[in-house]
Design an enzyme around this catalytic site. Structure first.
Site, short mmCIF file in Angstrom:
data_model
loop_
_atom_site.label_atom_id
_atom_site.label_comp_id
_atom_site.label_asym_id
_atom_site.label_seq_id
_atom_site.Cartn_x
_atom_site.Cartn_y
_atom_site.Cartn_z
N ALA A 1 -10.75 -6.30 11.94
CA ALA A 1 -9.72 -6.68 11.07
C ALA A 1 -8.31 -5.95 11.71
O ALA A 1 -7.34 -6.83 11.98
CB ALA A 1 -9.72 -6.00 9.67
N LYS A 2 -8.60 -4.86 12.31
CA LYS A 2 -7.56 -4.48 13.01
C LYS A 2 -7.07 -4.92 14.44
O LYS A 2 -6.06 -4.82 15.12
CB LYS A 2 -7.71 -2.64 13.30
CG LYS A 2 -7.84 -1.93 11.86
CD LYS A 2 -6.45 -2.38 11.09
CE LYS A 2 -6.03 -1.26 10.03
NZ LYS A 2 -5.15 -1.86 9.14
N TYR B 1 -13.62 -3.18 9.88
CA TYR B 1 -12.47 -2.67 10.06
C TYR B 1 -11.86 -2.71 11.53
O TYR B 1 -10.50 -2.93 11.63
CB TYR B 1 -12.44 -0.94 9.65
CG TYR B 1 -11.26 -0.39 9.73
CD1 TYR B 1 -10.23 -0.44 8.32
CD2 TYR B 1 -10.67 0.40 10.66
CE1 TYR B 1 -9.10 0.30 8.66
CE2 TYR B 1 -9.49 1.14 10.50
CZ TYR B 1 -8.77 1.22 9.59
OH TYR B 1 -7.52 1.96 9.47
N GLY C 1 0.93 -1.20 0.06
CA GLY C 1 -0.08 -0.05 -0.01
C GLY C 1 0.75 1.20 0.09
O GLY C 1 0.43 2.29 0.64
N ALA C 2 1.96 1.11 -0.55
CA ALA C 2 2.98 2.27 -0.69
C ALA C 2 2.77 3.41 -1.56
O ALA C 2 3.62 4.04 -1.93
CB ALA C 2 4.37 1.62 -0.59
N ARG D 1 0.88 5.59 -1.67
CA ARG D 1 0.53 6.95 -1.38
C ARG D 1 0.33 6.79 0.45
O ARG D 1 0.60 5.59 0.85
CB ARG D 1 -0.94 7.39 -1.81
CG ARG D 1 -2.30 6.50 -1.26
CD ARG D 1 -3.34 6.73 -1.81
NE ARG D 1 -4.71 6.35 -1.26
CZ ARG D 1 -5.73 6.43 -1.56
NH1 ARG D 1 -6.12 6.77 -2.91
NH2 ARG D 1 -6.75 5.87 -0.86
N ASP E 1 -2.17 -7.41 -5.73
CA ASP E 1 -3.40 -7.44 -4.59
C ASP E 1 -3.09 -8.24 -3.44
O ASP E 1 -2.78 -9.60 -3.55
CB ASP E 1 -4.53 -7.79 -5.11
CG ASP E 1 -5.89 -7.81 -4.42
OD1 ASP E 1 -5.65 -7.76 -3.24
OD2 ASP E 1 -7.15 -8.06 -5.00
N VAL E 2 -2.83 -7.72 -2.37
CA VAL E 2 -2.31 -8.57 -1.35
C VAL E 2 -3.30 -9.45 -0.89
O VAL E 2 -2.60 -10.60 -0.02
CB VAL E 2 -1.97 -7.64 0.06
CG1 VAL E 2 -0.76 -6.76 -0.50
CG2 VAL E 2 -2.99 -6.95 0.51
N SER F 1 -4.66 -0.27 14.21
CA SER F 1 -5.44 1.47 14.53
C SER F 1 -6.17 1.34 15.67
O SER F 1 -6.49 0.13 16.50
CB SER F 1 -6.50 1.23 13.17
OG SER F 1 -7.44 2.40 13.36
N1 LIG Z 1 -4.94 7.40 8.12
C1 LIG Z 1 -5.22 7.00 9.15
O1 LIG Z 1 -5.74 7.79 10.00
C2 LIG Z 1 -5.18 5.58 9.80
C3 LIG Z 1 -5.18 5.32 11.12
C4 LIG Z 1 -5.08 4.08 11.72
C5 LIG Z 1 -4.48 3.05 10.68
N2 LIG Z 1 -4.50 3.30 9.24
C6 LIG Z 1 -3.95 2.27 8.46
O2 LIG Z 1 -2.64 2.78 7.76
C7 LIG Z 1 -2.54 2.10 6.49
C8 LIG Z 1 -2.51 3.11 5.66
O3 LIG Z 1 -3.47 3.93 5.57
P1 LIG Z 1 -3.51 5.31 4.72
O4 LIG Z 1 -4.41 6.20 5.55
O5 LIG Z 1 -2.30 5.74 4.17
O6 LIG Z 1 -4.61 4.75 3.49
P2 LIG Z 1 -4.70 5.14 1.89
O7 LIG Z 1 -5.90 4.84 1.38
O8 LIG Z 1 -4.14 6.61 1.86
O9 LIG Z 1 -3.41 4.26 1.37
C9 LIG Z 1 -3.64 2.90 1.40
C10 LIG Z 1 -3.01 2.26 0.12
O10 LIG Z 1 -3.33 0.82 0.26
C11 LIG Z 1 -3.45 0.40 -1.06
N3 LIG Z 1 -4.17 -0.82 -1.12
C12 LIG Z 1 -5.42 -0.93 -0.86
N4 LIG Z 1 -5.95 -2.23 -1.06
C13 LIG Z 1 -4.87 -2.89 -1.58
C14 LIG Z 1 -4.51 -4.25 -1.94
N5 LIG Z 1 -5.60 -5.03 -1.81
N6 LIG Z 1 -3.37 -4.71 -2.39
C15 LIG Z 1 -2.44 -3.70 -2.26
N7 LIG Z 1 -2.62 -2.54 -2.08
C16 LIG Z 1 -3.94 -2.22 -1.67
C17 LIG Z 1 -4.20 1.46 -1.74
O11 LIG Z 1 -4.00 1.41 -3.28
C18 LIG Z 1 -3.39 2.87 -1.31
O12 LIG Z 1 -2.38 2.93 -2.15
C19 LIG Z 1 -3.99 1.19 6.52
O13 LIG Z 1 -3.75 -0.24 6.67
C20 LIG Z 1 -4.84 2.04 7.45
O14 LIG Z 1 -6.11 0.88 7.78
C21 LIG Z 1 -4.72 4.56 8.83
#
Ligand SMILES: NC(=O)c1ccc[n+]([C@@H]2O[C@H](COP(=O)([O-])OP(=O)(O)OC[C@H]3O[C@@H](n4cnc5c(N)ncnc54)[C@H](O)[C@@H]3O)[C@@H](O)[C@H]2O)c1
Length: 254
Positions: free
Chosen positions: A158-159, A155, A14-15, A17, A64-65, A143
């Site tokens: 999962a977390k 969610y 998920g890197a 963005r 796709d993970v 999370s």
């Molecule tokens: N933003 C927050 O406040 C927050 C808080 C707690 C936890 N998180 C967790 O941190 C992680 C990153 O979050 P973020 O805010 O950067 O989200 P984001 O939506 O900006 O980025 C997530 C990335 O994961 C990729 N992705 C989604 N499904 C995928 C798949 N099946 N295979 C490969 N890549 C896939 C997306 O294309 C995207 O680039 C996530 O696990 C999220 O649940 C985020």
């Protein structure tokens, strides 16, 4: 470069963005070669360019993970093109928020599939390289929602599940020099939280200000805040820290 330790090969899922991109850039600055993995290989290019522009090494990998074949192929490709992956950050994530009575089977399966099945498949594939090398670092993104959050039955399950998964990996893989930890962010400003604001019809700036008022350090988090914690957990010196969940949320959570 802030290279202070050994150079390894790291995979960050998920890197393309958000937190994943920030983490990939940071691990590259720490001296690691980084596989920037996301659904669409083209979408990984920005992160790869940020890394190479700063003098680091990176590879864009589309996968796709939640798909076992794609995961196996992706990890093989990283091993062939960069070297055996000894650092894995399971960060890929999606949200499909809805109150329980409106949550569809697909909302449930998608979220569980990406976070839990995804982390399982990636960890199972990568551990072969780590145990062979007698060194490895796995970090899973949990999370603050693991503690319960309205509209996020899928969610939060999962977390919270990832926390149990992390502790079990720590127990099973510890004898092979592999640590596993979870980072549990609070509110981080990314496309994911921007999407939540949009769904609630609140302007993102206003949404962040409102969130910050309830956070002890009076600001929301950034991808760099999370990357910093992950950088520590994957470092050489963190080998005695395993099976932990670190909340990175600007204050304590209960
Ligand atoms: N933003 C927050 O406040 C927050 C808080 C707690 C936890 N998180 C967790 O941190 C992680 C990153 O979050 P973020 O805010 O950067 O989200 P984001 O939506 O900006 O980025 C997530 C990335 O994961 C990729 N992705 C989604 N499904 C995928 C798949 N099946 N295979 C490969 N890549 C896939 C997306 O294309 C995207 O680039 C996530 O696990 C999220 O649940 C985020």
């Amino acid at each position: 470069m802030t290279n202070t330790g050994m150079s390894r090969v790291a995979i960050v899922t998920g890197a393309a963005r958000g937190i994943g991109a920030g983490t990939a850039v940071r691990l590259a600055a720490d001296g690691h070669a980084v596989a920037v993995l996301d659904l669409d290989e083209n979408a990984c290019k920005d992160t790869v360019e940020r890394i190479t522009a700063a003098g680091g090494r990176a590879l864009a990998v589309g996968a796709d993970v939640s798909d076992a074949d794609q995961v196996a192929r992706a990890v093989d490709r990283v091993a062939d093109e960069l070297g055996p992956p000894l650092v894995l950050v399971n960060n890929a994530g999606v949200i499909r928020d809805n109150l329980l009575f409106k949550m569809t089977d697909a909302d449930w399966d998608t979220v569980i599939g990406v976070h839990l099945r995804g982390a399982f498949l990636m960890s199972r594939a990568a551990q072969a390289h780590m145990t062979a090398a007698k060194f490895g670092r796995i970090v899973n993104l949990s999370s603050s929602s693991a503690l319960g959050n309205r509209g996020q039955a899928n969610y939060s399950a999962a977390k919270a599940g990832l926390q149990g998964f992390t502790k079990t990996l720590a127990i099973e893989l510890g004898p092979f020099g592999v640590t596993a930890n979870a980072v549990a962010p609070g509110f981080i400003a990314t496309d994911m939280t921007a999407a939540t604001a949009a769904r609630m019809k609140v302007d993102f700036e206003t949404f962040q200000k409102g969130a910050a008022e309830h956070i002890p350090v009076r600001r929301v988090g950034t991808p760099e805040d999370i990357a910093h914690t992950i950088s520590f957990l994957v470092s050489e010196g963190a080998g005695f820290v395993s099976g932990q969940v670190i909340y990175v949320a600007g204050g304590p959570l209960d």
